[in-house]
Structure formats: structure tokens, C-alpha cells
Write a protein that holds these residues in place. Structure first.
Motif, PDB file in Angstrom:
ATOM      1  N   LYS A   1      -4.411  12.892  -8.293  1.00 25.87           N
ATOM      2  CA  LYS A   1      -4.925  13.528  -6.617  1.00 25.87           C
ATOM      3  C   LYS A   1      -4.155  12.218  -5.472  1.00 25.87           C
ATOM      4  O   LYS A   1      -4.411  12.973  -4.261  1.00 25.87           O
ATOM      5  CB  LYS A   1      -6.652  13.281  -6.976  1.00 25.87           C
ATOM      6  N   ARG A   2      -3.851  11.734  -5.651  1.00 24.69           N
ATOM      7  CA  ARG A   2      -2.912  10.618  -4.543  1.00 24.69           C
ATOM      8  C   ARG A   2      -1.487  10.786  -5.067  1.00 24.69           C
ATOM      9  O   ARG A   2      -1.094  10.314  -5.753  1.00 24.69           O
ATOM     10  CB  ARG A   2      -3.426   9.079  -4.704  1.00 24.69           C
ATOM     11  N   ASP A   3      -1.711  12.314  -4.349  1.00 28.90           N
ATOM     12  CA  ASP A   3       0.236  12.059  -5.033  1.00 28.90           C
ATOM     13  C   ASP A   3       1.047  11.162  -3.980  1.00 28.90           C
ATOM     14  O   ASP A   3       0.495  10.200  -3.494  1.00 28.90           O
ATOM     15  CB  ASP A   3       1.206  13.630  -4.480  1.00 28.90           C
ATOM     16  N   VAL A   4       2.728  11.272  -3.773  1.00 32.29           N
ATOM     17  CA  VAL A   4       3.302  10.309  -3.234  1.00 32.29           C
ATOM     18  C   VAL A   4       3.272  10.314  -1.452  1.00 32.29           C
ATOM     19  O   VAL A   4       3.424   9.445  -1.203  1.00 32.29           O
ATOM     20  CB  VAL A   4       4.684  11.029  -3.630  1.00 32.29           C
ATOM     21  N   ASN A   5       2.753  11.525  -1.106  1.00 29.35           N
ATOM     22  CA  ASN A   5       2.427  11.736   0.439  1.00 29.35           C
ATOM     23  C   ASN A   5       1.039  11.258   0.714  1.00 29.35           C
ATOM     24  O   ASN A   5       1.102  11.042   1.820  1.00 29.35           O
ATOM     25  CB  ASN A   5       3.051  13.262   0.911  1.00 29.35           C
TER      26      ASN A   5
ATOM     27  N   LEU B   1       1.101  -1.277   0.415  1.00 27.43           N
ATOM     28  CA  LEU B   1      -0.096   0.333  -0.313  1.00 27.43           C
ATOM     29  C   LEU B   1       0.740   1.054  -0.087  1.00 27.43           C
ATOM     30  O   LEU B   1       0.360   2.116  -0.678  1.00 27.43           O
ATOM     31  CB  LEU B   1      -0.833   0.159   1.225  1.00 27.43           C
ATOM     32  N   GLN B   2       1.539   1.145   1.007  1.00 23.95           N
ATOM     33  CA  GLN B   2       2.805   2.984   0.668  1.00 23.95           C
ATOM     34  C   GLN B   2       3.880   3.041  -0.010  1.00 23.95           C
ATOM     35  O   GLN B   2       3.912   3.836  -0.437  1.00 23.95           O
ATOM     36  CB  GLN B   2       3.604   2.903   2.763  1.00 23.95           C
ATOM     37  N   GLU B   3       4.343   1.728  -0.951  1.00 23.69           N
ATOM     38  CA  GLU B   3       5.443   1.203  -1.674  1.00 23.69           C
ATOM     39  C   GLU B   3       5.186   1.329  -3.165  1.00 23.69           C
ATOM     40  O   GLU B   3       5.800   2.000  -3.766  1.00 23.69           O
ATOM     41  CB  GLU B   3       6.244   0.657  -0.974  1.00 23.69           C
ATOM     42  N   GLU B   4       4.655  -0.002  -3.583  1.00 19.43           N
ATOM     43  CA  GLU B   4       4.230   0.193  -4.213  1.00 19.43           C
ATOM     44  C   GLU B   4       3.226   0.188  -5.320  1.00 19.43           C
ATOM     45  O   GLU B   4       3.447   0.679  -6.824  1.00 19.43           O
ATOM     46  CB  GLU B   4       4.119  -2.117  -4.755  1.00 19.43           C
TER      47      GLU B   4
ATOM     48  N   HIS C   1      -1.608   8.406   1.683  1.00 18.71           N
ATOM     49  CA  HIS C   1      -1.195   7.123   2.033  1.00 18.71           C
ATOM     50  C   HIS C   1      -2.554   6.402   2.585  1.00 18.71           C
ATOM     51  O   HIS C   1      -3.670   6.891   3.182  1.00 18.71           O
ATOM     52  CB  HIS C   1      -0.925   7.439   4.182  1.00 18.71           C
ATOM     53  N   PHE C   2      -2.296   5.144   1.546  1.00 23.37           N
ATOM     54  CA  PHE C   2      -4.006   4.687   0.638  1.00 23.37           C
ATOM     55  C   PHE C   2      -3.589   3.490   2.591  1.00 23.37           C
ATOM     56  O   PHE C   2      -2.729   3.229   3.076  1.00 23.37           O
ATOM     57  CB  PHE C   2      -3.128   3.272   0.059  1.00 23.37           C
ATOM     58  N   LYS C   3      -4.804   3.754   2.910  1.00 24.91           N
ATOM     59  CA  LYS C   3      -5.510   2.609   4.320  1.00 24.91           C
ATOM     60  C   LYS C   3      -5.961   1.411   3.714  1.00 24.91           C
ATOM     61  O   LYS C   3      -5.591   0.459   5.255  1.00 24.91           O
ATOM     62  CB  LYS C   3      -6.222   3.665   4.677  1.00 24.91           C
ATOM     63  N   THR C   4      -5.958   1.229   3.135  1.00 29.44           N
ATOM     64  CA  THR C   4      -6.420  -0.194   3.010  1.00 29.44           C
ATOM     65  C   THR C   4      -6.506  -0.511   1.334  1.00 29.44           C
ATOM     66  O   THR C   4      -6.767   0.459   0.526  1.00 29.44           O
ATOM     67  CB  THR C   4      -8.531   0.149   3.103  1.00 29.44           C
TER      68      THR C   4
END
Length: 248
Positions: free
Chosen positions: A128-132, A22-25, A134-137
Motif C-alpha cells: 500500500k506504500r509504494d516507492v512514491n 523516512l524518504q530513502e531507507e 512520502h512518509f511524513k512522520t
């Protein structure tokens, strides 16, 4: 006890792997998708030419499979068909008829405009989802991929399924000097139209095609992007098989 501990250890490892996904790939895939779709978007950008920055004209040869009944050349200027010269050989008499667009008219290709808009919408969703962010699910990622894939599928379908105009639509566009009689559909034998105060009936249909390289490039980008989206969805979904409940 040993089995329970092993199960707990395995769960902990899987949870760490899922967190890394979720956080990297996910962000790595989103960046790759953005790069690919920006290249696709550039294919739709009107090429500059001339001092005033007007779109340059590109000419393409028209052809029909297995026959020489129809020959011609069309000219695109960005997303507009600005010129077309077509020679039609009559089936029985071999008489050669010549048709051309009116010089003061252009035919805006709505499917190109629509495809470009869908690509830009897909890029907007990704940015809209930049590198900062955080995907939670995993569910959040799946919803994003579904939304992006919907836009890409629509863009691809608009290019692979060309729009067909009816005779009334052709007549009302002002591109030609004929008018339809009744509500017959273009490309349908038996359709009626009037030209030069004479009434004609469509007896034969010929499908004429040309290859536009930059549109082919865009289709390749769409296909690659859809594959990347599906691969990411598959990775997210794999984790659900390790739990009795969905970890996303």
C-alpha cells in the motif's frame, strides 16, 4: 551563543538524517520485506503437478523421540492431509495395530491456511506504500511496522503451535470410524471413545512429529522479516532521544 549555534547546527543535521531515513531507507526496508515475504508466500503456493494442475502429493515419515511405539507415513497435498498410515505397538502385548485415513476423506490443515492468509495480509500492508509514497512522520512508520509484525507473529504462531482437536471434533470430521463417549479431550489419558461397538479408554499418549521442509523455510522467512521490522523501529526511535519532544 556558541553553544546555542552548535545545538542548532546539530539539530539541523539530525533533521536531515531523519528526513533521509523516512524518504530513502524506510522504502528500501519495505522493498526487502516484500521480497522476503513473497518468497515465504511461494512456499505456501500449491505445487502444480499433472495435466489438470492438481497439487502434488508429498509424503513424510512420522517419528517419536526415543521410542518406536509409533511409526507411520503421512501424505500432504497442498494444505490437506490426504493420507496417513500409522502403526502402533501396544505397550504390554507388543501387538501391532494399524490405522489409516479413509480414502474418501481429507483433513484440511487450518493452521497452514491461516498462516498463508496472514503472510498475504502483511504483503498487502507493505504494498500500500509504494516507492512514491512520502512518509511524513516516524510514528507512521512505527504503526506500519507494528501492523506487519502482528500479521507475521500470528503466521508464525499458527505454525509453531499446532491445533489440537477434541475427540468430538475428530468424530464429526468423518475422518475416522470411531465416536467419542462424553466430552473427553484428545491426548488426555482417561479419554473415552467407541470403535466397533466397543468402548475404549486412552491409557498412553504418544506425540508423533514429522519435518515439512517448506514450512521450516517459511518460519525462517518470518523470523528474518520480524528482525528487519524491529531494526527499522529501533532506528526511528533513536531520534527521539535527541529532542525533548518526539520528532515523529
Amino acid at each position: 551563543m556558541a553553544v546555542a549555534m552548535a545545538s542548532a547546527a546539530e539539530r539541523a543535521v539530525l533533521e536531515e538524517e531523519f528526513k533521509w531515513l523516512l524518504q530513502e531507507e524506510v522504502h528500501a526496508v519495505l522493498k526487502q520485506l516484500q521480497d522476503i515475504l513473497k518468497e515465504a508466500s511461494h512456499r505456501f503456493a500449491l505445487p502444480a503437478g499433472g495435466a489438470e494442475g492438481a497439487a502434488k502429493q508429498e509424503s513424510f515419515v512420522l517419528s517419536t523421540a526415543g521410542t518406536d511405539q509409533v511409526k507411520g507415513v503421512l501424505t500432504l497435498q497442498g494444505d490437506a492431509l490426504c493420507q496417513a498410515d500409522v502403526n502402533l505397538k501396544m505397550p504390554r502385548s507388543n501387538q501391532l495395530l494399524h490405522f489409516a485415513f479413509r480414502e474418501d476423506k481429507q483433513w484440511k490443515l487450518q493452521q497452514i491456511q491461516d498462516a498463508r492468509n496472514h503472510v498475504n495480509q502483511a504483503i498487502y500492508l507493505l504494498m500500500k506504500r509504494d516507492v512514491n509514497y512520502h512518509f511524513k512522520t516516524g510514528s507512521e512508520v512505527l504503526k506500519l511496522m507494528d501492523a506487519v509484525m502482528l500479521q507475521l507473529s500470528r503466521a508464525r504462531n499458527r505454525l509453531t503451535t499446532p491445533a489440537t482437536l477434541t475427540l468430538p471434533e475428530i468424530a464429526s470430521s468423518g475422518l475416522t470410524n470411531f465416536k467419542p463417549a462424553g466430552g473427553s479431550i484428545l491426548h488426555n489419558p482417561g479419554a473415552m471413545f467407541e470403535f466397533g461397538n466397543q468402548r475404549y479408554e486412552v491409557s498412553h499418549v504418544h506425540k508423533v512429529e514429522c519435518v515439512v521442509p517448506w514450512l521450516n523455510d517459511a518460519l525462517v522467512f518470518f523470523t528474518v522479516s520480524l528482525q528487519l521490522c524491529q531494526q527499522l523501529k529501533d532506528k526511528i526511535s533513536v531520534f527521539s532521544s535527541y529532542w525533548n519532544y518526539k520528532p515523529y
